[in-house]
Enzyme design. Sequence first.
Site, short mmCIF file in Angstrom:
data_model
loop_
_atom_site.label_atom_id
_atom_site.label_comp_id
_atom_site.label_asym_id
_atom_site.label_seq_id
_atom_site.Cartn_x
_atom_site.Cartn_y
_atom_site.Cartn_z
N GLU A 79 40.00 33.29 36.24
CA GLU A 79 39.94 34.00 34.96
C GLU A 79 41.36 34.28 34.47
O GLU A 79 42.22 34.68 35.25
CB GLU A 79 39.17 35.33 35.17
N LEU A 81 42.01 36.24 31.54
CA LEU A 81 42.06 37.29 30.51
C LEU A 81 43.16 38.31 30.79
O LEU A 81 43.58 38.51 31.93
CB LEU A 81 40.71 38.01 30.42
N PHE A 180 56.34 36.52 26.47
CA PHE A 180 56.70 36.93 27.84
C PHE A 180 58.18 36.84 28.14
O PHE A 180 58.58 36.57 29.27
CB PHE A 180 55.85 36.17 28.88
N ILE A 181 59.00 37.06 27.11
CA ILE A 181 60.44 37.15 27.36
C ILE A 181 60.97 38.50 26.86
O ILE A 181 62.16 38.61 26.53
CB ILE A 181 61.23 35.96 26.76
N TYR A 182 60.08 39.49 26.78
CA TYR A 182 60.55 40.83 26.40
C TYR A 182 61.14 41.52 27.63
O TYR A 182 60.40 41.74 28.60
CB TYR A 182 59.41 41.68 25.84
N CYS A 191 47.75 42.45 38.38
CA CYS A 191 47.83 41.01 38.64
C CYS A 191 49.22 40.50 39.04
O CYS A 191 49.39 39.98 40.13
CB CYS A 191 47.30 40.25 37.43
N LYS A 194 50.70 41.80 42.43
CA LYS A 194 49.85 41.36 43.55
C LYS A 194 49.93 39.84 43.74
O LYS A 194 50.05 39.35 44.86
CB LYS A 194 48.42 41.80 43.25
N LYS A 252 50.76 49.05 30.60
CA LYS A 252 51.08 48.41 29.33
C LYS A 252 50.19 49.07 28.26
O LYS A 252 49.22 49.76 28.62
CB LYS A 252 50.84 46.89 29.38
N1 LIG Z 1 42.20 42.79 35.73
C1 LIG Z 1 42.43 41.67 35.05
O1 LIG Z 1 42.89 41.70 33.91
C2 LIG Z 1 42.17 40.31 35.67
C3 LIG Z 1 42.35 39.16 34.90
C4 LIG Z 1 42.13 37.91 35.48
C5 LIG Z 1 41.76 37.82 36.80
N2 LIG Z 1 41.59 38.96 37.53
C6 LIG Z 1 41.16 38.81 38.93
O2 LIG Z 1 39.80 39.24 38.98
C7 LIG Z 1 39.54 39.90 40.20
C8 LIG Z 1 39.00 41.29 39.91
O3 LIG Z 1 40.04 42.07 39.32
P1 LIG Z 1 39.76 43.51 38.70
O4 LIG Z 1 41.01 44.00 38.09
O5 LIG Z 1 38.52 43.42 37.86
O6 LIG Z 1 39.43 44.34 40.03
P2 LIG Z 1 38.62 45.68 40.15
O7 LIG Z 1 38.99 46.24 41.48
O8 LIG Z 1 38.78 46.51 38.93
O9 LIG Z 1 37.08 45.20 40.16
C9 LIG Z 1 36.50 44.56 41.28
C10 LIG Z 1 35.02 44.89 41.31
O10 LIG Z 1 34.43 44.30 42.46
C11 LIG Z 1 33.47 45.23 43.01
N3 LIG Z 1 33.25 44.94 44.43
C12 LIG Z 1 34.12 45.07 45.46
N4 LIG Z 1 33.52 44.71 46.61
C13 LIG Z 1 32.24 44.33 46.32
C14 LIG Z 1 31.14 43.84 47.08
N5 LIG Z 1 31.26 43.67 48.41
N6 LIG Z 1 30.00 43.54 46.43
C15 LIG Z 1 29.89 43.70 45.10
N7 LIG Z 1 30.91 44.16 44.31
C16 LIG Z 1 32.06 44.46 44.92
C17 LIG Z 1 34.15 46.58 42.80
O11 LIG Z 1 33.21 47.62 42.85
C18 LIG Z 1 34.75 46.40 41.40
O12 LIG Z 1 33.82 46.75 40.40
C19 LIG Z 1 40.87 39.86 40.98
O13 LIG Z 1 40.87 38.73 41.82
C20 LIG Z 1 41.91 39.71 39.90
O14 LIG Z 1 43.10 39.12 40.37
C21 LIG Z 1 41.76 40.20 37.00
O1 LIG Z 2 57.46 39.92 27.75
C1 LIG Z 2 56.84 40.66 28.52
C2 LIG Z 2 55.43 40.60 28.70
C3 LIG Z 2 54.81 41.46 29.59
N1 LIG Z 2 55.56 42.37 30.28
C4 LIG Z 2 54.89 43.25 31.27
O2 LIG Z 2 54.10 42.44 32.12
C5 LIG Z 2 52.99 43.18 32.62
C6 LIG Z 2 51.72 42.37 32.49
O3 LIG Z 2 51.37 42.21 31.12
P1 LIG Z 2 50.14 41.31 30.64
O4 LIG Z 2 50.32 39.94 31.15
O5 LIG Z 2 49.98 41.49 29.19
O6 LIG Z 2 48.92 42.06 31.38
P2 LIG Z 2 47.76 41.68 32.39
O7 LIG Z 2 46.52 42.28 31.83
O8 LIG Z 2 48.21 42.07 33.76
O9 LIG Z 2 47.55 40.08 32.33
C7 LIG Z 2 48.16 39.16 33.24
O10 LIG Z 2 47.44 39.10 34.46
C8 LIG Z 2 46.04 38.72 34.31
C9 LIG Z 2 45.39 38.85 35.68
O11 LIG Z 2 45.67 37.78 36.52
C10 LIG Z 2 46.00 37.30 33.77
O12 LIG Z 2 44.65 36.88 33.66
C11 LIG Z 2 46.69 37.28 32.41
O13 LIG Z 2 46.70 35.94 31.90
C12 LIG Z 2 48.15 37.77 32.60
O14 LIG Z 2 48.81 37.82 31.33
C13 LIG Z 2 52.99 44.50 31.83
O15 LIG Z 2 53.52 45.52 32.67
C14 LIG Z 2 53.92 44.25 30.66
O16 LIG Z 2 54.58 45.42 30.25
C15 LIG Z 2 56.94 42.46 30.11
O17 LIG Z 2 57.62 43.28 30.73
N2 LIG Z 2 57.53 41.59 29.22
#
Ligand SMILES: NC(=O)c1ccc[n+]([C@@H]2O[C@H](COP(=O)([O-])OP(=O)(O)OC[C@H]3O[C@@H](n4cnc5c(N)ncnc54)[C@H](O)[C@@H]3O)[C@@H](O)[C@H]2O)c1
Ligand SMILES: O=c1ccn([C@@H]2O[C@H](COP(=O)(O)OP(=O)(O)O[C@H]3O[C@H](CO)[C@@H](O)[C@H](O)[C@H]3O)[C@@H](O)[C@H]2O)c(=O)[nH]1
Length: 368
Positions: A79, A81, A180-182, A191, A194, A252
């Site tokens: 994913e 997003l 992403f160059i701020y 994300c 980690k 953010k």
């Molecule tokens: N947060 C983001 O913007 C984002 C974007 C892209 C990808 N990801 C990836 O998606 C994954 C989830 O991220 P997140 O930020 O949503 O994490 P999160 O910790 O907010 O959500 C994880 C969910 O999984 C559930 N869970 C945990 N163990 C479980 C189990 N055994 N059975 C059923 N449910 C269970 C938790 O209750 C929680 O609701 C990560 O691998 C992350 O890297 C996150």
């Molecule tokens: O030019 C920039 C852009 C971002 N940031 C910082 O970078 C961090 C992450 O920002 P952003 O990427 O917008 O947030 P996330 O929601 O963590 O999204 C990232 O992490 C997600 C989880 O993996 C991916 O799915 C997305 O594509 C990826 O952009 C924040 O602390 C921002 O302040 C900067 O310092 N400078």
Amino acid sequence: MLPLYLSPLGPPPKEDGSADLQHVLTVASDIGKSIENYTVIVNKSTVPVGTAERVTDAITKELKKRGVDVEFDVVSNPEFLKEGDAVNDFMKPDRIILGIESAKAEVYMKELYSPFNRNHDKVHVMGVKDAEMTKYAANSMLATKISFMNEIAGICEQLGVDVENVRKGIGSDTRIGYSFIYPGCGYGGSCFPKDVKALIRTSRESGFEPLLLDAVEERNASQKNVLFQKITDTYGSDLTGRCFGIWGLAFKPGTDDMREATSVVVINSLVKAGATVKAYDPQAMTESLECFDKGLFDDKNLILAQSQYDAVVGADALVLITEWKQFRQPDYKMLHERMNGHTIFDGRNQYNPEFVRGAGFEYFGIGR
Ligand SMILES: NC(=O)c1ccc[n+]([C@@H]2O[C@H](COP(=O)([O-])OP(=O)(O)OC[C@H]3O[C@@H](n4cnc5c(N)ncnc54)[C@H](O)[C@@H]3O)[C@@H](O)[C@H]2O)c1
Ligand SMILES: O=c1ccn([C@@H]2O[C@H](COP(=O)(O)OP(=O)(O)O[C@H]3O[C@H](CO)[C@@H](O)[C@H](O)[C@H]3O)[C@@H](O)[C@H]2O)c(=O)[nH]1
């Protein structure tokens, strides 16, 4: 109905930076205990290369225990997003990465995504491990861009150059781009920190020394201390009796998420040095209660303010950490009247230094 099981679990990072796959493998076992007919298990989490194989093994083990032979496929569909823009990113993805080893699963996955893939084909089909790696590489690339700019900002500051002009100057090169160059006070969130750490770990375990990724991580850790450094350069290392107004707690704008937020590093450092902190964030006030030692609130070293202007009452300085829109054009007159000292530390280069100085403030940005 499509025979799909989507897993968006969040494998938490272990202390050594590697991803803890316990939950993912537990869910895999649960699936193995229950499936009766052909099923595609779709992993949307960010998980290390090789996880799909481990998921396959865990399911196979349970099927063997049950003495049944149910056909299944494991697909990696990372994913991409961003928090705060999740629905938009999901509905209009730049690309749909499908790590698939079976033609049958590919048909189902393409059908699943067909409503989001009408304008032009955004699907990239590849090997499962390739897809798992694509997610880490994308996040690490973006984190690298940020750390690179933060490094350039540090050099600019030494040389009396304004990094904001440099940013615009290089962003106009389409090979580099504006996104992403701020420069700022470090990247946070659930994300980038980690995933860069996990890729470093994976790389080292594979026998390849991740020199660049180490530096990306190190620059970011150091960048989170830059604001505190500027504050102690201004007021000295003992901040007893000083008060700082903080604008922004979330990692953010657009979210209440404080995972790996720079605000936590800055506030803990300020309080440790003897200062009092008043903080305001449009969305993360409740979340912040979980992110600091309770003692900080009990002893009134950290006070949550009612509004952005309450946060600066009696403050020696305003410290901008998260660039929420409502902080962009402050009422400088009101700030001047409410603050005790007249200094602004701008962790996101939101303000025009000349304008701020003209309004009667001392201004410190990042790399300018
Ligand atoms: N947060 C983001 O913007 C984002 C974007 C892209 C990808 N990801 C990836 O998606 C994954 C989830 O991220 P997140 O930020 O949503 O994490 P999160 O910790 O907010 O959500 C994880 C969910 O999984 C559930 N869970 C945990 N163990 C479980 C189990 N055994 N059975 C059923 N449910 C269970 C938790 O209750 C929680 O609701 C990560 O691998 C992350 O890297 C996150
Ligand atoms: O030019 C920039 C852009 C971002 N940031 C910082 O970078 C961090 C992450 O920002 P952003 O990427 O917008 O947030 P996330 O929601 O963590 O999204 C990232 O992490 C997600 C989880 O993996 C991916 O799915 C997305 O594509 C990826 O952009 C924040 O602390 C921002 O302040 C900067 O310092 N400078």
